[in-house]
Design a protein around this motif. Sequence first.
Motif, mmCIF file in Angstrom:
data_model
loop_
_atom_site.group_PDB
_atom_site.id
_atom_site.type_symbol
_atom_site.label_atom_id
_atom_site.label_comp_id
_atom_site.label_asym_id
_atom_site.label_seq_id
_atom_site.Cartn_x
_atom_site.Cartn_y
_atom_site.Cartn_z
ATOM 1 N N PRO A 83 0.797 -1.234 0.000
ATOM 2 C CA PRO A 83 0.000 0.000 0.000
ATOM 3 C C PRO A 83 0.826 1.279 0.000
ATOM 4 C CG PRO A 83 -0.937 -1.592 1.527
ATOM 5 C CD PRO A 83 0.394 -2.133 1.103
ATOM 6 N N MET A 84 2.122 1.180 0.277
ATOM 7 C CA MET A 84 2.966 2.383 0.281
ATOM 8 C C MET A 84 3.450 2.761 -1.118
ATOM 9 S SD MET A 84 3.058 3.548 3.328
ATOM 10 C CE MET A 84 4.358 4.751 3.143
ATOM 11 N N LYS A 85 3.278 1.878 -2.096
ATOM 12 C CA LYS A 85 3.852 2.141 -3.425
ATOM 13 C C LYS A 85 3.386 3.449 -4.058
ATOM 14 C CE LYS A 85 4.869 -2.679 -4.548
ATOM 15 N NZ LYS A 85 4.538 -3.829 -5.418
ATOM 16 N N PRO A 86 2.119 3.833 -3.933
ATOM 17 C CA PRO A 86 1.706 5.090 -4.568
ATOM 18 C C PRO A 86 2.319 6.332 -3.941
ATOM 19 C CG PRO A 86 -0.194 3.698 -4.069
ATOM 20 C CD PRO A 86 0.978 3.121 -3.355
ATOM 21 N N PHE A 87 2.963 6.185 -2.800
ATOM 22 C CA PHE A 87 3.478 7.358 -2.102
ATOM 23 C C PHE A 87 4.937 7.678 -2.441
ATOM 24 C CE2 PHE A 87 0.161 5.463 0.617
ATOM 25 C CZ PHE A 87 -0.778 6.464 0.466
ATOM 26 N N HIS A 88 5.487 6.976 -3.435
ATOM 27 C CA HIS A 88 6.855 7.272 -3.863
ATOM 28 C C HIS A 88 6.889 8.351 -4.947
ATOM 29 C CE1 HIS A 88 9.163 3.834 -1.997
ATOM 30 N NE2 HIS A 88 7.916 3.444 -1.805
ATOM 31 N N TYR A 89 5.751 8.793 -5.416
ATOM 32 C CA TYR A 89 5.729 9.738 -6.537
ATOM 33 C C TYR A 89 4.413 10.503 -6.535
ATOM 34 C CZ TYR A 89 2.646 6.233 -8.517
ATOM 35 O OH TYR A 89 1.603 5.359 -8.699
ATOM 36 N N VAL A 90 4.333 11.489 -7.416
ATOM 37 C CA VAL A 90 3.081 12.179 -7.713
ATOM 38 C C VAL A 90 3.053 12.423 -9.221
ATOM 39 C CG1 VAL A 90 4.110 14.462 -7.257
ATOM 40 C CG2 VAL A 90 1.629 14.217 -7.241
ATOM 41 N N ASN A 91 1.899 12.298 -9.833
ATOM 42 C CA ASN A 91 1.762 12.582 -11.268
ATOM 43 C C ASN A 91 1.080 13.932 -11.439
ATOM 44 O OD1 ASN A 91 2.960 10.323 -12.578
ATOM 45 N ND2 ASN A 91 1.205 9.072 -12.001
ATOM 46 N N VAL A 92 1.863 14.994 -11.394
ATOM 47 C CA VAL A 92 1.305 16.324 -11.605
ATOM 48 C C VAL A 92 0.983 16.481 -13.093
ATOM 49 C CG1 VAL A 92 1.721 18.814 -11.415
ATOM 50 C CG2 VAL A 92 2.625 17.263 -9.666
ATOM 51 N N ASP A 93 -0.128 17.110 -13.385
ATOM 52 C CA ASP A 93 -0.493 17.407 -14.774
ATOM 53 C C ASP A 93 0.683 18.106 -15.453
ATOM 54 O OD1 ASP A 93 -1.454 18.571 -17.133
ATOM 55 O OD2 ASP A 93 -3.447 18.859 -16.307
ATOM 56 N N ALA A 94 1.177 17.499 -16.526
ATOM 57 C CA ALA A 94 2.387 18.011 -17.186
ATOM 58 C C ALA A 94 2.218 19.417 -17.731
ATOM 59 C CB ALA A 94 2.799 17.071 -18.313
ATOM 60 N N GLN A 95 0.987 19.827 -18.000
ATOM 61 C CA GLN A 95 0.745 21.164 -18.544
ATOM 62 C C GLN A 95 0.367 22.177 -17.463
ATOM 63 O OE1 GLN A 95 1.485 21.541 -21.746
ATOM 64 N NE2 GLN A 95 1.913 19.329 -21.744
ATOM 65 N N ALA A 96 0.266 21.719 -16.231
ATOM 66 C CA ALA A 96 -0.204 22.596 -15.153
ATOM 67 C C ALA A 96 0.866 23.602 -14.748
ATOM 68 C CB ALA A 96 -0.605 21.764 -13.944
ATOM 69 N N LEU A 230 8.464 21.689 -2.798
ATOM 70 C CA LEU A 230 9.382 20.788 -3.495
ATOM 71 C C LEU A 230 8.715 20.201 -4.740
ATOM 72 C CD1 LEU A 230 11.071 18.938 -0.507
ATOM 73 C CD2 LEU A 230 11.754 21.057 -1.641
ATOM 74 N N ALA A 231 7.421 19.896 -4.647
ATOM 75 C CA ALA A 231 6.703 19.381 -5.820
ATOM 76 C C ALA A 231 6.656 20.431 -6.925
ATOM 77 C CB ALA A 231 5.290 18.958 -5.425
ATOM 78 N N ASN A 232 6.398 21.662 -6.577
ATOM 79 C CA ASN A 232 6.362 22.724 -7.589
ATOM 80 C C ASN A 232 7.738 22.949 -8.198
ATOM 81 O OD1 ASN A 232 3.615 23.476 -7.685
ATOM 82 N ND2 ASN A 232 3.812 24.532 -5.733
ATOM 83 N N GLU A 233 8.767 22.865 -7.376
ATOM 84 C CA GLU A 233 10.131 22.979 -7.890
ATOM 85 C C GLU A 233 10.426 21.846 -8.858
ATOM 86 O OE1 GLU A 233 13.647 24.119 -5.202
ATOM 87 O OE2 GLU A 233 13.957 21.982 -5.539
ATOM 88 N N GLY A 234 10.009 20.625 -8.494
ATOM 89 C CA GLY A 234 10.233 19.464 -9.355
ATOM 90 C C GLY A 234 9.464 19.548 -10.659
ATOM 91 N N LEU A 235 8.259 20.097 -10.606
ATOM 92 C CA LEU A 235 7.463 20.260 -11.819
ATOM 93 C C LEU A 235 8.169 21.178 -12.807
ATOM 94 C CD1 LEU A 235 4.864 20.035 -13.521
ATOM 95 C CD2 LEU A 235 3.915 21.899 -12.122
ATOM 96 N N LEU A 236 8.650 22.309 -12.336
ATOM 97 C CA LEU A 236 9.349 23.244 -13.222
ATOM 98 C C LEU A 236 10.626 22.620 -13.778
ATOM 99 C CD1 LEU A 236 8.905 26.569 -11.220
ATOM 100 C CD2 LEU A 236 7.667 25.840 -13.264
ATOM 101 N N LEU A 237 11.339 21.898 -12.929
ATOM 102 C CA LEU A 237 12.587 21.286 -13.364
ATOM 103 C C LEU A 237 12.337 20.173 -14.374
ATOM 104 C CD1 LEU A 237 15.639 21.050 -13.083
ATOM 105 C CD2 LEU A 237 15.261 19.478 -11.172
ATOM 106 N N SER A 238 11.328 19.356 -14.132
ATOM 107 C CA SER A 238 11.053 18.267 -15.067
ATOM 108 C C SER A 238 10.668 18.815 -16.436
ATOM 109 C CB SER A 238 9.948 17.360 -14.512
ATOM 110 O OG SER A 238 8.754 18.072 -14.318
ATOM 111 N N ARG A 239 9.874 19.878 -16.429
ATOM 112 C CA ARG A 239 9.469 20.479 -17.699
ATOM 113 C C ARG A 239 10.676 21.055 -18.448
ATOM 114 N NH1 ARG A 239 5.534 24.207 -16.041
ATOM 115 N NH2 ARG A 239 4.010 22.529 -16.169
ATOM 116 N N ARG A 240 11.594 21.637 -17.709
ATOM 117 C CA ARG A 240 12.744 22.288 -18.335
ATOM 118 C C ARG A 240 13.824 21.296 -18.768
ATOM 119 N NH1 ARG A 240 13.760 25.577 -14.384
ATOM 120 N NH2 ARG A 240 15.481 24.460 -13.433
ATOM 121 N N SER A 241 13.979 20.196 -18.013
ATOM 122 C CA SER A 241 15.155 19.358 -18.233
ATOM 123 C C SER A 241 14.896 17.879 -18.458
ATOM 124 C CB SER A 241 16.099 19.479 -17.017
ATOM 125 O OG SER A 241 16.519 20.811 -16.829
ATOM 126 N N ALA A 242 13.696 17.373 -18.182
ATOM 127 C CA ALA A 242 13.538 15.919 -18.151
ATOM 128 C C ALA A 242 12.377 15.378 -18.968
ATOM 129 C CB ALA A 242 13.393 15.462 -16.691
#
Length: 284
Positions: A83-96, A230-242
């Motif tokens: 049951p802990m598996k979904p808590f290793h990540y978040v799927n933020v809307d890529a266009q958000a 941290l999630a918002n920082e990761g969203l911007l970084l993923s869009r820019r670099s990953a």
Amino acid sequence: MRQPTTFTLLCWLFGTALSLVAPKARAWGDDGHRVVGELGWRYLTPGARAAVSEALTEPGYEQLAEAATWPDTYARRFPEFDPMKPFHYVNVDAQAASYQRERDCPNGCVVTALGQFIALLESREPTLSLTERRRCIYWIAHFMGDIHQPLHVAHPDGKGGTATLLSFFDVPDKRSAHWIWDFGLLERRPATAADASDQPPYRRLAEQLAAELTPAKLRAFQGTTSAEALANEGLLLSRRSAYLKSQDHVDDAYEASRWPVVKLQLEKAGVRLAAVLNRALDPR
């Protein structure tokens, strides 16, 4: 928003709450998590170090570097932790423009789990046993690494890049974008003089990163520790670099441009891990 009960959080400690199961996804690989734990240890206050050492007594996980791998190297071997598996990540809307709890994390995710484990440890709940404090440290150390891997936050395929296969150097089979950021870029990191040391690879890398962490960097990183930020920082970084696509080919040029990003994320994760543990275990 209604806050979770202590009972719910303690259930999460042992993987007995909820019934969600999600695809396996790791961040940085075991050595990447060890780097985060090792860096975190270096920046703990003496009081926080004493508290961490008191809690980390399970064989093989006495060091914070190893404790950071526990959710992958130990918990994943036992179905009660599924049951802990979904808590290793978040799927933020890529266009958000930013993370939104209701849209991106309706049933819980790394953002809520990290924030709530930190809140539980900071509460200094008197009924929290040593074993429960130990588990809090395991999950916090691990999730702090997860949330700093940009594809654990967002990718256009909606699955953290696990569904996007592409060419990786001259490897004959295609690799997922997620694997490339979890393992590939770390495995192919540029060699340094420190690699001649007889220390384990993760410790050599942690030493290299610590040497690059100036006081100004430390202050800047320590100033941002909330899981939502941290999630918002990761969203911007993923869009820019990953945001890799299936037609992309990861080569020397890509590695050269992204390795500094990986280093920076590992540095941030380690410093911020220390910041939250210092605040929780050695409040002043």
